[in-house]
Structures are given as C-alpha cells and as structure tokens.
Design a protein around this motif. Structure first.
Motif, mmCIF file in Angstrom:
data_model
loop_
_atom_site.group_PDB
_atom_site.id
_atom_site.type_symbol
_atom_site.label_atom_id
_atom_site.label_comp_id
_atom_site.label_asym_id
_atom_site.label_seq_id
_atom_site.Cartn_x
_atom_site.Cartn_y
_atom_site.Cartn_z
ATOM 1 N N ARG A 100 -3.143 8.625 14.168
ATOM 2 C CA ARG A 100 -1.868 8.326 14.831
ATOM 3 C C ARG A 100 -1.446 6.869 14.657
ATOM 4 O O ARG A 100 -0.516 6.410 15.287
ATOM 5 N N GLN A 101 -2.154 6.137 13.822
ATOM 6 C CA GLN A 101 -1.776 4.768 13.476
ATOM 7 C C GLN A 101 -0.974 4.801 12.179
ATOM 8 O O GLN A 101 -1.122 5.719 11.381
ATOM 9 N N PRO A 102 -0.155 3.776 11.944
ATOM 10 C CA PRO A 102 0.508 3.702 10.638
ATOM 11 C C PRO A 102 -0.545 3.559 9.538
ATOM 12 O O PRO A 102 -1.587 2.928 9.738
ATOM 13 N N TYR A 103 -0.245 4.123 8.396
ATOM 14 C CA TYR A 103 -1.154 4.044 7.255
ATOM 15 C C TYR A 103 -1.552 2.595 6.964
ATOM 16 O O TYR A 103 -2.726 2.302 6.688
ATOM 17 N N ALA A 104 -0.601 1.657 7.061
ATOM 18 C CA ALA A 104 -0.866 0.248 6.772
ATOM 19 C C ALA A 104 -1.903 -0.363 7.711
ATOM 20 O O ALA A 104 -2.601 -1.302 7.341
ATOM 21 N N ARG A 136 -8.485 -0.044 3.626
ATOM 22 C CA ARG A 136 -9.770 0.427 3.102
ATOM 23 C C ARG A 136 -9.610 0.920 1.666
ATOM 24 O O ARG A 136 -10.397 0.581 0.791
ATOM 25 N N LEU A 137 -8.584 1.729 1.441
ATOM 26 C CA LEU A 137 -8.369 2.258 0.100
ATOM 27 C C LEU A 137 -8.001 1.157 -0.893
ATOM 28 O O LEU A 137 -8.347 1.249 -2.074
ATOM 29 N N SER A 138 -7.355 0.109 -0.442
ATOM 30 C CA SER A 138 -6.979 -0.997 -1.334
ATOM 31 C C SER A 138 -8.139 -1.950 -1.590
ATOM 32 O O SER A 138 -8.051 -2.807 -2.456
ATOM 33 N N GLY A 139 -9.215 -1.821 -0.810
ATOM 34 C CA GLY A 139 -10.359 -2.716 -0.957
ATOM 35 C C GLY A 139 -10.242 -3.976 -0.128
ATOM 36 O O GLY A 139 -11.127 -4.832 -0.139
ATOM 37 N N MET A 170 -15.286 8.105 6.809
ATOM 38 C CA MET A 170 -14.960 9.520 6.619
ATOM 39 C C MET A 170 -13.447 9.725 6.664
ATOM 40 O O MET A 170 -12.894 10.442 5.827
ATOM 41 N N ARG A 171 -12.773 9.071 7.598
ATOM 42 C CA ARG A 171 -11.317 9.202 7.684
ATOM 43 C C ARG A 171 -10.640 8.650 6.424
ATOM 44 O O ARG A 171 -9.710 9.248 5.895
ATOM 45 N N SER A 172 -11.123 7.520 5.937
ATOM 46 C CA SER A 172 -10.522 6.944 4.727
ATOM 47 C C SER A 172 -10.807 7.825 3.511
ATOM 48 O O SER A 172 -9.966 7.942 2.616
ATOM 49 N N ARG A 173 -11.951 8.477 3.480
ATOM 50 C CA ARG A 173 -12.253 9.384 2.371
ATOM 51 C C ARG A 173 -11.360 10.625 2.439
ATOM 52 O O ARG A 173 -10.890 11.113 1.415
ATOM 53 N N TYR A 174 -11.101 11.127 3.634
ATOM 54 C CA TYR A 174 -10.153 12.235 3.770
ATOM 55 C C TYR A 174 -8.788 11.815 3.222
ATOM 56 O O TYR A 174 -8.167 12.546 2.444
ATOM 57 N N THR A 175 -8.345 10.628 3.616
ATOM 58 C CA THR A 175 -7.061 10.116 3.125
ATOM 59 C C THR A 175 -7.082 9.998 1.607
ATOM 60 O O THR A 175 -6.092 10.321 0.940
ATOM 61 N N ALA A 176 -8.191 9.571 1.045
ATOM 62 C CA ALA A 176 -8.312 9.475 -0.411
ATOM 63 C C ALA A 176 -8.179 10.853 -1.062
ATOM 64 O O ALA A 176 -7.576 10.979 -2.133
ATOM 65 N N VAL A 223 -6.400 13.313 0.220
ATOM 66 C CA VAL A 223 -4.971 13.621 0.353
ATOM 67 C C VAL A 223 -4.177 12.946 -0.763
ATOM 68 O O VAL A 223 -3.302 13.549 -1.381
ATOM 69 N N LEU A 224 -4.499 11.685 -1.039
ATOM 70 C CA LEU A 224 -3.768 10.891 -2.028
ATOM 71 C C LEU A 224 -4.327 11.035 -3.440
ATOM 72 O O LEU A 224 -3.811 10.392 -4.364
ATOM 73 N N ARG A 225 -5.375 11.838 -3.577
ATOM 74 C CA ARG A 225 -6.009 12.076 -4.879
ATOM 75 C C ARG A 225 -6.523 10.782 -5.510
ATOM 76 O O ARG A 225 -6.369 10.534 -6.699
ATOM 77 N N ASP A 226 -7.169 9.953 -4.694
ATOM 78 C CA ASP A 226 -7.707 8.671 -5.131
ATOM 79 C C ASP A 226 -9.195 8.828 -5.459
ATOM 80 O O ASP A 226 -10.069 8.468 -4.668
ATOM 81 N N ALA A 227 -9.474 9.364 -6.641
ATOM 82 C CA ALA A 227 -10.858 9.628 -7.060
ATOM 83 C C ALA A 227 -11.673 8.344 -7.165
ATOM 84 O O ALA A 227 -12.876 8.344 -6.872
ATOM 85 N N ALA A 228 -11.052 7.246 -7.563
ATOM 86 C CA ALA A 228 -11.777 5.982 -7.709
ATOM 87 C C ALA A 228 -12.349 5.528 -6.363
ATOM 88 O O ALA A 228 -13.499 5.083 -6.294
#
Length: 125
Positions: A17-21, A27-30, A41-47, A49-54
C-alpha cells in the motif's frame, strides 16, 4: 532490466500500500538492499510482476540459483504475506495464465551474508 516501466507514484505491486518509489523501486534499482526477509520476498514478487530476471538472479543465493531463469508468461494478480518470522516468509501469490487463475503457496527461506539477504529456497505450503 525489467521489461516494463512501472510508475513510481502507483501503489507497489507487492501489496504494501506504499507508492512503488517508497517501497520496492529502491531495491530493484540497487539503491537500497532489502532490510528483512519479508522486504526481499516482496521485492522479488515485484520483480516477477515486472519481469526483472536480473534482480531475481542477483537476490538468489549462489548455492541454489539456477544458471538461467525463464520467466513464465503470467499476469500476477496479488500477494498475501501469511507469516514472516526469522528467516522464513510464508505467502500466497495469485496469478493468471491464459484464462486460468492459480495460487502459489510457498514458505521461502532466506539467508543473510555480509549484511545482504538472499532467497535460498522455497517449499509449497
């Protein structure tokens, strides 16, 4: 690199329920590593969703990480964290494949090395 951009102001796909930013984007940006197993785990779920295999590969422990990661063509519908305790997180992730809806129920195990959390493995349930 994710195959699709996600607006920073929209609610994070992980269901916090927080903004993605303010949630998974750093986390995904490093910019900021996950502070807890649940955050990872939440950031991996988001990855997923966004198809961020890296990102998925980078946060998977080298001992159990697959050499190549083929992401399924599914539409992720939601995440529910059932329990987070110690180094395990139990969750249910809903997704749609074609016209069929499914649930993935997993208990994931994480390990921390040199201050960073990594996904080790998961069992159904």
């Amino acid at each position: 690199m994710p195959s699709q951009a996600y607006p920073a102001f929209k609610p994070c796909p992980c269901g916090s329920r927080q903004p993605y930013a303010a949630c998974c984007q750093p986390r995904l940006s490093g910019e900021r590593p996950a502070e807890t197993p649940e955050a990872l785990m939440r950031s991996r779920y988001t990855a997923y969703v966004l198809r961020d295999a890296a990102y998925l590969q980078a946060t998977w422990h080298p001992r159990t990480r697959p050499a190549h990661l083929q992401l399924a063509e599914v539409r992720w519908l939601g995440l529910h964290v059932r329990r987070a305790a110690g180094n395990t997180v139990s969750f249910t992730a809903r997704y749609q494949e074609g016209r069929n809806r499914h649930e993935l129920r997993e208990r994931s195990t994480f390990v921390q090395e040199e201050g960073r959390w990594f996904y080790l493995d998961g069992v159904e349930g």
